[in-house]
Write a protein that holds these residues in place. Structure first.
Motif, mmCIF file in Angstrom:
data_model
loop_
_atom_site.group_PDB
_atom_site.id
_atom_site.type_symbol
_atom_site.label_atom_id
_atom_site.label_comp_id
_atom_site.label_asym_id
_atom_site.label_seq_id
_atom_site.Cartn_x
_atom_site.Cartn_y
_atom_site.Cartn_z
ATOM 1 N N SER A 25 16.001 2.222 8.407
ATOM 2 C CA SER A 25 15.543 2.458 9.773
ATOM 3 C C SER A 25 14.083 2.058 9.908
ATOM 4 C CB SER A 25 15.716 3.927 10.157
ATOM 5 O OG SER A 25 14.816 4.730 9.417
ATOM 6 N N ARG A 26 13.656 1.868 11.164
ATOM 7 C CA ARG A 26 12.250 1.549 11.392
ATOM 8 C C ARG A 26 11.375 2.743 11.058
ATOM 9 N NH1 ARG A 26 10.911 -1.169 16.954
ATOM 10 N NH2 ARG A 26 8.834 -0.870 16.114
ATOM 11 N N THR A 27 11.861 3.940 11.325
ATOM 12 C CA THR A 27 11.087 5.144 11.011
ATOM 13 C C THR A 27 10.846 5.238 9.514
ATOM 14 O OG1 THR A 27 12.107 6.254 12.891
ATOM 15 C CG2 THR A 27 11.023 7.646 11.254
ATOM 16 N N LEU A 28 11.868 4.990 8.715
ATOM 17 C CA LEU A 28 11.723 5.001 7.264
ATOM 18 C C LEU A 28 10.766 3.897 6.822
ATOM 19 C CD1 LEU A 28 12.534 6.226 4.570
ATOM 20 C CD2 LEU A 28 14.520 4.736 4.566
ATOM 21 N N ALA A 29 10.865 2.730 7.450
ATOM 22 C CA ALA A 29 9.965 1.616 7.129
ATOM 23 C C ALA A 29 8.517 2.015 7.428
ATOM 24 C CB ALA A 29 10.350 0.376 7.921
ATOM 25 N N GLN A 30 8.283 2.681 8.547
ATOM 26 C CA GLN A 30 6.934 3.115 8.903
ATOM 27 C C GLN A 30 6.385 4.090 7.866
ATOM 28 O OE1 GLN A 30 7.573 4.659 12.815
ATOM 29 N NE2 GLN A 30 7.463 2.647 13.785
ATOM 30 N N LYS A 31 7.228 5.010 7.404
ATOM 31 C CA LYS A 31 6.783 5.986 6.402
ATOM 32 C C LYS A 31 6.437 5.314 5.078
ATOM 33 C CE LYS A 31 9.232 9.884 8.382
ATOM 34 N NZ LYS A 31 10.327 10.833 8.249
ATOM 35 N N VAL A 32 7.249 4.343 4.661
ATOM 36 C CA VAL A 32 6.989 3.630 3.410
ATOM 37 C C VAL A 32 5.690 2.830 3.519
ATOM 38 C CG1 VAL A 32 7.825 1.761 1.925
ATOM 39 C CG2 VAL A 32 9.391 3.546 2.662
ATOM 40 N N ILE A 33 5.484 2.186 4.652
ATOM 41 C CA ILE A 33 4.259 1.403 4.855
ATOM 42 C C ILE A 33 3.040 2.318 4.821
ATOM 43 C CG2 ILE A 33 2.980 0.001 6.528
ATOM 44 C CD1 ILE A 33 5.812 -1.016 7.455
ATOM 45 N N GLU A 34 3.122 3.476 5.484
ATOM 46 C CA GLU A 34 1.986 4.399 5.552
ATOM 47 C C GLU A 34 1.626 5.003 4.197
ATOM 48 O OE1 GLU A 34 3.183 7.061 8.640
ATOM 49 O OE2 GLU A 34 2.831 5.577 10.216
ATOM 50 N N THR A 35 2.559 4.990 3.244
ATOM 51 C CA THR A 35 2.235 5.479 1.894
ATOM 52 C C THR A 35 1.483 4.434 1.084
ATOM 53 O OG1 THR A 35 4.302 4.709 0.903
ATOM 54 C CG2 THR A 35 4.301 6.944 1.816
ATOM 55 N N GLY A 36 1.398 3.206 1.595
ATOM 56 C CA GLY A 36 0.689 2.142 0.893
ATOM 57 C C GLY A 36 1.555 1.404 -0.104
ATOM 58 N N ALA A 37 2.876 1.498 0.029
ATOM 59 C CA ALA A 37 3.794 0.856 -0.915
ATOM 60 C C ALA A 37 4.055 -0.603 -0.581
ATOM 61 C CB ALA A 37 5.116 1.625 -0.954
ATOM 62 N N VAL A 38 3.415 -1.121 0.483
ATOM 63 C CA VAL A 38 3.655 -2.501 0.901
ATOM 64 C C VAL A 38 2.326 -3.251 0.948
ATOM 65 C CG1 VAL A 38 4.564 -3.973 2.736
ATOM 66 C CG2 VAL A 38 5.638 -1.782 2.281
ATOM 67 N N ARG A 39 2.332 -4.453 0.375
ATOM 68 C CA ARG A 39 1.167 -5.347 0.447
ATOM 69 C C ARG A 39 1.591 -6.618 1.170
ATOM 70 N NH1 ARG A 39 -3.093 -4.541 -3.347
ATOM 71 N NH2 ARG A 39 -2.740 -2.658 -4.548
ATOM 72 N N VAL A 40 0.706 -7.113 2.025
ATOM 73 C CA VAL A 40 0.943 -8.366 2.735
ATOM 74 C C VAL A 40 -0.085 -9.359 2.222
ATOM 75 C CG1 VAL A 40 1.035 -9.505 4.970
ATOM 76 C CG2 VAL A 40 1.781 -7.124 4.761
ATOM 77 N N ASN A 41 0.376 -10.444 1.622
ATOM 78 C CA ASN A 41 -0.510 -11.462 1.038
ATOM 79 C C ASN A 41 -1.532 -10.820 0.094
ATOM 80 O OD1 ASN A 41 0.813 -13.490 2.479
ATOM 81 N ND2 ASN A 41 -0.494 -13.165 4.251
ATOM 82 N N SER A 42 -1.070 -9.947 -0.775
ATOM 83 C CA SER A 42 -1.863 -9.256 -1.804
ATOM 84 C C SER A 42 -2.845 -8.236 -1.253
ATOM 85 C CB SER A 42 -2.622 -10.251 -2.687
ATOM 86 O OG SER A 42 -1.714 -11.117 -3.313
ATOM 87 N N GLU A 43 -2.800 -7.951 0.035
ATOM 88 C CA GLU A 43 -3.685 -6.944 0.614
ATOM 89 C C GLU A 43 -2.868 -5.743 1.052
ATOM 90 O OE1 GLU A 43 -6.217 -8.463 3.686
ATOM 91 O OE2 GLU A 43 -6.742 -10.235 2.519
ATOM 92 N N ARG A 44 -3.273 -4.571 0.590
ATOM 93 C CA ARG A 44 -2.563 -3.333 0.911
ATOM 94 C C ARG A 44 -2.736 -3.028 2.397
ATOM 95 N NH1 ARG A 44 -4.504 2.441 -0.480
ATOM 96 N NH2 ARG A 44 -2.669 3.644 0.067
ATOM 97 N N THR A 45 -1.648 -2.635 3.037
ATOM 98 C CA THR A 45 -1.714 -2.244 4.437
ATOM 99 C C THR A 45 -1.025 -0.904 4.615
ATOM 100 O OG1 THR A 45 -1.257 -2.884 6.710
ATOM 101 C CG2 THR A 45 0.388 -3.498 5.085
ATOM 102 N N ILE A 46 -1.571 -0.095 5.508
ATOM 103 C CA ILE A 46 -0.943 1.189 5.832
ATOM 104 C C ILE A 46 -0.614 1.232 7.324
ATOM 105 C CG2 ILE A 46 -1.945 2.486 3.926
ATOM 106 C CD1 ILE A 46 -4.051 3.539 5.910
#
Length: 135
Positions: A25-46
């Motif tokens: 879900s998008r809600t789950l995706a938002q939570k995962v992103i906000e934990t810092g588990a995703v990097r875009v082009n080697s830069e951490r994004t929340i």
């Protein structure tokens, strides 16, 4: 008009993860992103509203694995799995062999049949075979 290239279409990061079926879900995706588990082009994004498009590389920690994807297209809907796999190129490293896993991961791995301590059911069967079922 010379040199008028079509602009690269960008999309919110949480929408891309939802459309690509990385998360349910998008809600789950938002939570995962906000934990810092995703990097875009080697830069951490929340920020779940971070814009991503074709050519961007996502590095994610999902389900205990490091996942690396190069975005090929943003997509317009959450379609079937075959359509979702066309949105990215998987550059993920292979999974670690069992010997290189952490002790915790190795401990919770399923055992081979007959290995380790017997279950209660197996002990009862052994007792029945030995004739110890009498009370």
């Amino acid at each position: 008009m010379a040199g008028s290239a079509e602009p690269v279409r960008k999309e919110r990061l949480d929408r891309f993860l939802f459309f690509s079926r990385a998360l349910k879900s998008r809600t789950l995706a938002q939570k995962v992103i906000e934990t810092g588990a995703v990097r875009v082009n080697s830069e951490r994004t929340i920020r779940s509203d971070h814009k991503v498009g074709a050519g961007d590389v996502l590095t994610m920690n999902l389900h205990g694995r490091i996942v690396v994807w190069r975005i090929l297209d943003c997509g317009t809907r959450r379609g079937p799995a075959a359509e979702a796999q066309g949105l990215y190129e998987d550059l993920s490293p292979p999974a670690l062999p069992k010997a290189e896993q952490s002790p915790y991961d190795a401990a919770i791995a399923p055992r081979d049949d007959g290995a380790g301590r017997p279950t209660k059911k197996q002990r009862r069967e052994t007792d029945r075979l030995r004739g110890g079922d009498e009370e």
